[in-house]
Scaffold this motif. Structure first.
Motif, PDB file in Angstrom:
ATOM      1  N   LEU A  49     -10.030  -7.310  12.311  1.00  0.00           N
ATOM      2  CA  LEU A  49      -9.881  -7.713  10.979  1.00  0.00           C
ATOM      3  C   LEU A  49      -8.324  -8.149  10.525  1.00  0.00           C
ATOM      4  CD1 LEU A  49     -11.776  -4.871   8.834  1.00  0.00           C
ATOM      5  CD2 LEU A  49     -11.837  -7.402   8.674  1.00  0.00           C
ATOM      6  N   VAL A  53      -6.849 -11.471   8.830  1.00  0.00           N
ATOM      7  CA  VAL A  53      -5.671 -11.503   7.692  1.00  0.00           C
ATOM      8  C   VAL A  53      -4.615 -12.518   8.121  1.00  0.00           C
ATOM      9  CG1 VAL A  53      -3.928  -9.974   6.642  1.00  0.00           C
ATOM     10  CG2 VAL A  53      -6.211  -9.392   6.998  1.00  0.00           C
ATOM     11  N   SER A  59      -3.553 -16.171   1.096  1.00  0.00           N
ATOM     12  CA  SER A  59      -4.477 -15.549   0.205  1.00  0.00           C
ATOM     13  C   SER A  59      -3.450 -14.729  -0.633  1.00  0.00           C
ATOM     14  CB  SER A  59      -5.145 -14.417   1.038  1.00  0.00           C
ATOM     15  OG  SER A  59      -4.369 -13.602   1.537  1.00  0.00           O
ATOM     16  N   PHE A 332      -9.868   0.953   9.785  1.00  0.00           N
ATOM     17  CA  PHE A 332     -10.778   2.079   9.250  1.00  0.00           C
ATOM     18  C   PHE A 332     -12.118   1.583   9.987  1.00  0.00           C
ATOM     19  CE2 PHE A 332     -12.250  -0.887   6.417  1.00  0.00           C
ATOM     20  CZ  PHE A 332     -13.369  -0.520   6.070  1.00  0.00           C
ATOM     21  N   ILE A 336     -14.896   4.038  12.133  1.00  0.00           N
ATOM     22  CA  ILE A 336     -16.245   4.015  11.760  1.00  0.00           C
ATOM     23  C   ILE A 336     -16.876   4.144  13.449  1.00  0.00           C
ATOM     24  CG2 ILE A 336     -18.359   3.129  11.161  1.00  0.00           C
ATOM     25  CD1 ILE A 336     -17.076   2.174   8.651  1.00  0.00           C
ATOM     26  N   PHE A 458     -11.311   4.070   1.908  1.00  0.00           N
ATOM     27  CA  PHE A 458     -11.796   3.191   1.480  1.00  0.00           C
ATOM     28  C   PHE A 458     -11.730   3.469  -0.037  1.00  0.00           C
ATOM     29  CE2 PHE A 458     -15.804   1.156  -0.130  1.00  0.00           C
ATOM     30  CZ  PHE A 458     -15.564  -0.086   0.478  1.00  0.00           C
TER      31      PHE A 458
ATOM     32  N   LEU B 191     -23.749   2.559   7.831  1.00  0.00           N
ATOM     33  CA  LEU B 191     -22.245   2.658   7.271  1.00  0.00           C
ATOM     34  C   LEU B 191     -21.426   1.404   7.554  1.00  0.00           C
ATOM     35  CD1 LEU B 191     -21.574   6.601   8.007  1.00  0.00           C
ATOM     36  CD2 LEU B 191     -22.231   5.289   5.805  1.00  0.00           C
ATOM     37  N   GLY B 192     -21.704   0.656   8.644  1.00  0.00           N
ATOM     38  CA  GLY B 192     -20.854  -0.253   9.014  1.00  0.00           C
ATOM     39  C   GLY B 192     -21.134  -1.541   8.265  1.00  0.00           C
ATOM     40  N   LEU B 195     -19.886  -0.449   4.487  1.00  0.00           N
ATOM     41  CA  LEU B 195     -18.289  -0.416   4.300  1.00  0.00           C
ATOM     42  C   LEU B 195     -17.653  -1.658   4.681  1.00  0.00           C
ATOM     43  CD1 LEU B 195     -17.777   3.354   4.740  1.00  0.00           C
ATOM     44  CD2 LEU B 195     -18.118   2.101   2.724  1.00  0.00           C
ATOM     45  N   LEU B 196     -17.973  -2.307   5.849  1.00  0.00           N
ATOM     46  CA  LEU B 196     -17.166  -3.354   6.637  1.00  0.00           C
ATOM     47  C   LEU B 196     -17.303  -4.581   5.725  1.00  0.00           C
ATOM     48  CD1 LEU B 196     -15.727  -3.014   9.140  1.00  0.00           C
ATOM     49  CD2 LEU B 196     -17.430  -3.878  10.425  1.00  0.00           C
ATOM     50  N   PRO B 198     -17.431  -5.490   2.644  1.00  0.00           N
ATOM     51  CA  PRO B 198     -16.683  -5.291   1.279  1.00  0.00           C
ATOM     52  C   PRO B 198     -15.070  -5.691   1.947  1.00  0.00           C
ATOM     53  CG  PRO B 198     -18.012  -3.614   1.102  1.00  0.00           C
ATOM     54  CD  PRO B 198     -18.263  -4.109   2.493  1.00  0.00           C
ATOM     55  N   VAL B 199     -14.706  -4.768   3.066  1.00  0.00           N
ATOM     56  CA  VAL B 199     -13.305  -4.844   3.154  1.00  0.00           C
ATOM     57  C   VAL B 199     -13.073  -6.221   4.134  1.00  0.00           C
ATOM     58  CG1 VAL B 199     -11.772  -3.821   5.005  1.00  0.00           C
ATOM     59  CG2 VAL B 199     -13.036  -2.543   3.693  1.00  0.00           C
ATOM     60  N   ALA B 200     -13.971  -6.748   4.834  1.00  0.00           N
ATOM     61  CA  ALA B 200     -13.776  -8.184   5.430  1.00  0.00           C
ATOM     62  C   ALA B 200     -13.511  -9.136   3.965  1.00  0.00           C
ATOM     63  CB  ALA B 200     -14.772  -8.547   6.341  1.00  0.00           C
ATOM     64  N   ALA B 202     -12.384  -8.555   1.210  1.00  0.00           N
ATOM     65  CA  ALA B 202     -11.169  -8.348   0.650  1.00  0.00           C
ATOM     66  C   ALA B 202     -10.134  -8.656   1.204  1.00  0.00           C
ATOM     67  CB  ALA B 202     -11.114  -6.852   0.494  1.00  0.00           C
ATOM     68  N   VAL B 203     -10.235  -8.828   2.540  1.00  0.00           N
ATOM     69  CA  VAL B 203      -8.995  -9.229   3.226  1.00  0.00           C
ATOM     70  C   VAL B 203      -9.058 -10.614   3.981  1.00  0.00           C
ATOM     71  CG1 VAL B 203      -8.372  -6.897   3.965  1.00  0.00           C
ATOM     72  CG2 VAL B 203      -9.514  -8.486   5.594  1.00  0.00           C
ATOM     73  N   ILE B 204     -10.216 -11.188   3.849  1.00  0.00           N
ATOM     74  CA  ILE B 204     -10.232 -12.572   4.452  1.00  0.00           C
ATOM     75  C   ILE B 204      -9.521 -13.406   3.658  1.00  0.00           C
ATOM     76  CG2 ILE B 204     -12.087 -14.499   3.826  1.00  0.00           C
ATOM     77  CD1 ILE B 204     -13.660 -13.192   6.041  1.00  0.00           C
ATOM     78  N   PRO B 205      -8.611 -14.337   4.094  1.00  0.00           N
ATOM     79  CA  PRO B 205      -7.665 -15.248   3.535  1.00  0.00           C
ATOM     80  C   PRO B 205      -8.346 -16.374   2.849  1.00  0.00           C
ATOM     81  CG  PRO B 205      -7.048 -15.077   5.671  1.00  0.00           C
ATOM     82  CD  PRO B 205      -8.405 -14.408   5.953  1.00  0.00           C
ATOM     83  N   HIS B 207     -10.771 -17.870   0.243  1.00  0.00           N
ATOM     84  CA  HIS B 207     -11.216 -17.309  -0.963  1.00  0.00           C
ATOM     85  C   HIS B 207     -12.551 -17.675  -1.139  1.00  0.00           C
ATOM     86  CE1 HIS B 207      -7.682 -15.485  -3.130  1.00  0.00           C
ATOM     87  NE2 HIS B 207      -7.255 -15.664  -2.069  1.00  0.00           N
ATOM     88  N   MET B 219     -23.391  -3.778  -0.388  1.00  0.00           N
ATOM     89  CA  MET B 219     -22.613  -2.735  -1.086  1.00  0.00           C
ATOM     90  C   MET B 219     -22.215  -3.562  -2.460  1.00  0.00           C
ATOM     91  SD  MET B 219     -19.905  -0.088  -0.440  1.00  0.00           S
ATOM     92  CE  MET B 219     -18.910   0.667  -1.345  1.00  0.00           C
TER      93      MET B 219
END
Lengths: 536, 265
Positions: A49, A53, A59, A332, A336, A458, B191-192, B195-196, B198-200, B202-205, B207, B219
């Protein structure tokens, strides 16, 4: 009659020591393919991840531009910060009415007024000063300064009054000590004094010019004997600190200005009494506003700018620069995977009935738990170390190759963050293992461990809880340990939203570690107790 | 089918853990929702509690606990089927009901009913908590916020949609576990996925890619249903978003059913 010796096995007796238990547990771990793969996945997810970034930087550029923070052009390759004496990015632009100050000496002055103009609240930040209203930025500052030279980023020490924070002694951008409190005005002026003796510079404050108290004393090693100094004023950009769901960012902002009125300027020692030449150090963001005039011993300075460190993170001045926190965002995700491995490492034994054999081989049950903890801690440590190390080193290489700006970070800080991440993953793996030994069911353990470990982080960092609630989660839950990943100090003398999303945690690293360690110790103690008391 | 249903219901209700988990779904969801509402503060400054300044969405804020509740409800669904594989009970179940898809459907139906019941309690309690707490935190009628009420169309959509969302997450977890036939693997995957993604995003450059990812993740897309302010700026409409989650749940159920039908248990 001959005595018949009973048969004895020629094999040497097995030792029931901790080493053999440890060896047994390590053998179990490394021979289950799924667990080894899980640990590898944990390391890869941590790094992966982060690499996503680092392929950007774009971004944060786009975000900054859409917020209209005047950072146009900062996405280009040429972005660079002024660096302070310790290598950190700094703001260093202010108005100076000064002269050469040779050798030791002292300056004393009375500040009778500090006023300013700020953008209207909730108003548009137009960049010019039309529509500005009277008001003073909390960290607008005016006082006495002595500085290595007039180059931006050079060493300095200063005694000043800040708009909303009383008298301060500040030095080399990051240093800050408070003096007298309260605001300044004609009815309550502030007397300031700065003295130099060799490398030692001392600041004093007084309300009446008679009774002085020492604010602070700093040693600036290698400070040149001939320095520059005098009266200064600055007023940092107004930051409208706002919190939005989904991270929280600063919104709005713009230049502010401050006007300081001084009188009774006196020099002593080797320092001469003038003339005091006005000039702006750096380039004012709004030209034509700054200025200085002197009449009847009264000095009036109008200024913009700031002398302060630039904090890393989203929403601040350094928004476009990729930070170490950005690279570590995948931790994080790795956790998991590691939680699943750690949970199964103990619950699979119950599922398969192997625990009965394990306890028959090592009847000291606490020893079994300790051996398992050591093995999973080692696995977690190595996974975290490799994941974070790869994320940071490869991330920086990629960012540089693509020409994006990386926030300057010392190798020591990077090493601390990488090792901190490894300690974090090791302790969280042990916590998950302990929960597994308490609950004894794989799925329940994984859900519970994720709920207490990963989910609070999270929620606080990415999702929908308000910043204050998120900060409480990061104080009391095991996720407090993520504070070990904070790479940059939060500067209270610079207004910014210091949010977890930018890598700022509510607890100090050691305090976060203590919270996490307490959770882990408590869970292990409960697990050891239950393991002894319950039938397996 | 009715016999199969009766059998599944008996198995479900006679496990002590089931009731504890149902209770946990409600209690944890309400607790987190109430805590999030209580922690809300208006930003500093004059007139800061006005709707434009806070950017707060009272319905979404008081349903924060769904983020945690979904994990417990997923666990409930995972154990409903994964537990049978763990103990070998599955072989007995399939001996008693040789039509495997019938057994599967009966089990899924019982899980659905339980999930709906738990979700109604959890969401209802959260809405009540939000209604009681938020006005005291500045999100009051004086500042232009309506009290949360199921008589209000948007609030009803947020609350009812959250119940549906929790139910769909339960079915997603159920299907995934039926496919992997192991509780631990099932909950780990769920869970992966939850949760995973949304984070990806959020951080992916990139857009555009990030927005697509947000539209596709069960989610983030599903929780659009909780929005009552700024609905126009969402990447999908609330119901479309919930539809994405429903497609995930359907896909998982079909996959689980196919695995059950085609493989030896």
């Amino acid at each position: 009659m001959t005595a018949i010796a009973p048969y004895r096995s020629p094999a040497s007796a097995g030792r029931a020591g901790f080493t053999s238990a440890l060896r047994a547990e390590w053998t179990k771990f490394r021979t289950v393919r799924g667990w080894v793969i899980g640990a590898l996945v944990a390391a890869l997810a941590t790094a992966g991840l982060g690499l996503l970034v680092s392929s950007g930087g774009q971004s944060s550029c786009q975000a900054a531009n859409s917020q209209g923070q005047g950072s146009s052009g900062s996405c280009q390759h040429g972005i660079s910060f002024v660096l302070g004496p310790n290598g950190e990015p700094v703001s260093d632009s202010f108005y100076l009415a000064g002269q050469r100050l040779a050798g030791d000496g002292s300056m004393t002055v009375r500040l009778t007024s500090l006023t300013g103009r700020v953008p209207p609240p909730n108003g548009p930040s137009t960049g010019d000063e039309s529509g500005y209203v009277p008001g003073l930025e909390k960290w607008a500052k005016a006082g006495l300064i002595i500085k290595e030279n007039l180059t931006q980023g050079s060493a300095y020490a200063a005694i000043m009054v800040a708009g909303g924070h009383g008298v301060r002694m500040q030095w080399n951008y990051t240093g800050d000590t408070p003096g007298m409190t309260g605001t300044v005005g004609p009815a309550n002026p502030r007397w300031l004094r700065l003295t130099r003796s060799g490398d030692v510079i001392t600041g004093y404050d007084s309300a009446d010019g008679t009774h002085w108290s020492r604010v602070g004393s700093v040693t600036l090693a290698g400070f040149p004997s001939v320095a520059q100094g005098g009266l200064f004023a600055a007023s940092p950009e107004y930051q409208q600190v706002g919190e939005s769901f989904g991270g929280g960012t600063n919104s709005g902002g713009g230049p502010t200005q401050a006007t300081a009125v001084f009188d009774r300027l006196v020099t002593a020692g080797g320092w001469t009494a003038g003339p005091w030449a006005g000039r702006y150090v750096g380039t004012p963001e709004v030209p034509g506003v700054v200025g200085y005039h002197q009449a009847d011993g009264m000095f009036t300075l109008t200024a913009l700018g700031d002398i302060a460190p630039i904090p890393a993170g989203h929403g601040g001045q350094a928004d476009p620069a990729v930070t170490v926190s950005d690279y570590l965002i995948g931790t994080f995700a790795g956790l998991i995977a590691l939680t699943v491995v750690a949970a199964l490492f103990v619950t699979a034994e119950y599922r398969r009935g192997l625990i009965r054999l394990t306890l028959a081989a090592t009847p000291a049950r606490g020893r079994v738990l300790a051996a398992k903890s050591v093995v999973i801690a080692a696995v977690g440590f190595v996974a975290g170390l490799l994941g974070a190390g790869a994320a940071i080193l490869a991330g920086e290489a990629i960012t540089r190759a693509r020409g994006y700006y990386t926030f300057p970070t010392s190798a020591a800080a990077e090493a601390r963050v990488i090792v901190g991440t490894a300690v974090l993953t090791a302790l969280l793996a042990v916590l998950a293992l302990a929960i597994g030994a308490i609950v004894r069911r794989g799925a329940a353990t994984i859900a519970l461990a994720t709920g207490v470990i990963v989910l609070p982080y999270f929620l606080a960092v990415f999702a929908a809880v308000p910043l204050s609630a998120g900060n409480w989660l990061l104080r009391v839950m095991p996720a407090a340990g993520f504070a070990l990943q904070q790479p940059y100090p939060a500067y209270h003398q610079v207004t910014m939203l210091y949010a977890p999303f930018s890598g700022y945690f509510p607890l100090a690293p050691w305090a976060g570690l203590a919270v996490l360690a307490a959770w882990t110790a408590a869970a292990l103690a409960l697990a050891a107790y239950l393991l002894r008391r319950r039938d397996a | 089918m009715s016999h199969a249903l009766h059998a599944e219901w008996t198995k479900f209700r006679t496990l002590a853990g089931t009731w504890w988990l149902l209770l946990a779904v409600a209690a944890l969801t309400i607790a987190v929702s109430a805590a999030a509402a209580a922690a809300f503060t208006c930003p500093p400054g004059p007139a800061s509690c006005a709707a434009a300044a806070t950017g707060a969405d009272p319905a979404r804020l008081s349903l924060t606990g769904v983020d945690l509740g979904q994990i417990v409800i997923a666990l409930l669904a995972v154990l409903a089927i994964g537990g049978e594989y763990g103990t070998g009970m599955m072989r007995l179940t399939l001996t008693a009901v040789p039509r495997r898809l019938t057994a599967y459907a009966a089990k899924a139906l019982v899980t659905t009913v339980a999930a709906v019941a738990a979700a109604v309690l959890a969401v209802g309690g959260s809405v009540i908590a939000g209604r009681l707490i938020l006005p005291g935190k500045g999100l009051s009628a004086a500042n232009g916020y309506l009290a949360l009420s199921l008589g209000n169309g948007a609030d009803l959509r947020a609350a009812g949609g959250s119940v549906l969302y929790l139910t769909l997450i339960a079915l997603l977890a159920f299907g995934v576990t039926a496919a992997v036939r192991d509780s631990a693997a099932g909950i780990g995957i769920v869970l992966g996925v939850l949760l995973l993604l949304p984070v990806a995003s959020a951080v992916i450059p990139d857009h555009v890619l990030a927005r697509h990812l947000e539209q596709l993740a069960p989610m983030t897309a599903g929780l659009y249903i909780q929005a009552t302010t700024g609905v126009e700026s969402l990447p999908l409409t609330p119901w479309q978003g919930l539809g994405v989650t429903a497609l995930w749940a359907l896909g998982a159920l079909v996959l689980g059913g196919a695995v059950l039908r085609l493989r030896d248990a």
